[in-house]
Design a protein around this motif. Sequence first.
Motif, short mmCIF file in Angstrom:
data_model
loop_
_atom_site.label_atom_id
_atom_site.label_comp_id
_atom_site.label_asym_id
_atom_site.label_seq_id
_atom_site.Cartn_x
_atom_site.Cartn_y
_atom_site.Cartn_z
N THR A 118 44.82 14.41 44.47
CA THR A 118 44.87 14.33 43.01
C THR A 118 45.21 12.94 42.48
O THR A 118 45.23 12.74 41.26
N MET A 127 42.02 20.97 46.29
CA MET A 127 43.10 20.02 46.01
C MET A 127 44.43 20.75 45.93
O MET A 127 44.47 21.95 45.63
N LEU A 181 48.34 20.23 44.10
CA LEU A 181 49.06 19.48 43.09
C LEU A 181 50.55 19.80 43.18
O LEU A 181 50.93 20.96 43.32
N CYS A 226 41.16 11.54 38.35
CA CYS A 226 40.59 12.36 39.41
C CYS A 226 39.67 13.44 38.85
O CYS A 226 38.52 13.60 39.28
N GLU A 235 53.28 14.31 40.75
CA GLU A 235 52.01 13.62 40.61
C GLU A 235 51.92 12.92 39.25
O GLU A 235 52.49 13.37 38.26
N LEU A 274 45.86 11.95 37.89
CA LEU A 274 45.22 13.28 37.90
C LEU A 274 44.06 13.33 36.93
O LEU A 274 42.98 13.87 37.25
N ILE A 327 42.44 24.43 42.80
CA ILE A 327 43.66 23.61 42.73
C ILE A 327 44.86 24.49 43.02
O ILE A 327 45.07 25.51 42.35
#
Length: 271
Positions: A93, A8, A10, A22, A14, A19, A38
């Motif tokens: 996300t 993912m 980020l 998720c 976001e 998030l 991430i």
Amino acid sequence: MPSISVLMSLYEKESDVFLEECLMSLQKQTRLADEVVIVFDGFIPEKLENLVYRFEKKLNIKLVKLEQNVGLAKALNAGLKVCKGELIARLDTDDYCRSDRLEIQEQYFLNNPEADVVGSFAQLIDFSGNFQGIRSNPINNNDIYKELWCCPLLHPSVMYRKIIIVNVGAYNPNLKRRQDYELWFRVAKQGGTFKNIDKPLIAYRYDRDTNKRQNPKIAFQQGIIGFKGTMSLRLGFVKSIMCFYPFFRSFLPSVVQHKLYFFMKKFDPRN
């Protein structure tokens, strides 16, 4: 059993609510990922950063921190280099997974060793979490291949073999959007095999705000990607021209675009 990495990216804008939803969905998986990679694409606000740290041990999160925002393609490539899994599950996300997503896709790879990229159907939800329908896609490789002009693979739903993505050069770092669209054409050119599971394994957020991001410039660039890719695979001139449909749609007001999107789904192979 193959190892699985979830990949993912980020960025600072976001939603912390999305998030958390998720990450919670990854924590509830019947088959937990071996790691969750991430990428912090530039500056990340403290609220989002703390949220990630809250799940760090539970999900075996590996962080890749980029000093500047470089865009999704470069961010995913940076994360891909860190991923140790043989199988890579993509997830955005602001979306979330069904609790058995990873288990179902892993088993699919075990039962279908010829598969390289495996996507799925998806629940469409708006930004308030309201159900908007099911996004389906062609299931078999031949049908997916023939319809690559309209991208019949939902990027956050896919799980792929890391080796084939690396071998074709990973994501194109020069593209700001539709990196997956261009990637699938290159995978197809190398003889990769595509599949879709006929179950909604993720919830995918879509509403009229999504269309606002599809301005004429971006839509035209998408059309060029599709035109070149479709012509290179010899899928036909008509399909190549149809790649510019989002460009013409982008001139309409967002409300009209949103309604047109759902109307055109009646004729869409991804309906």
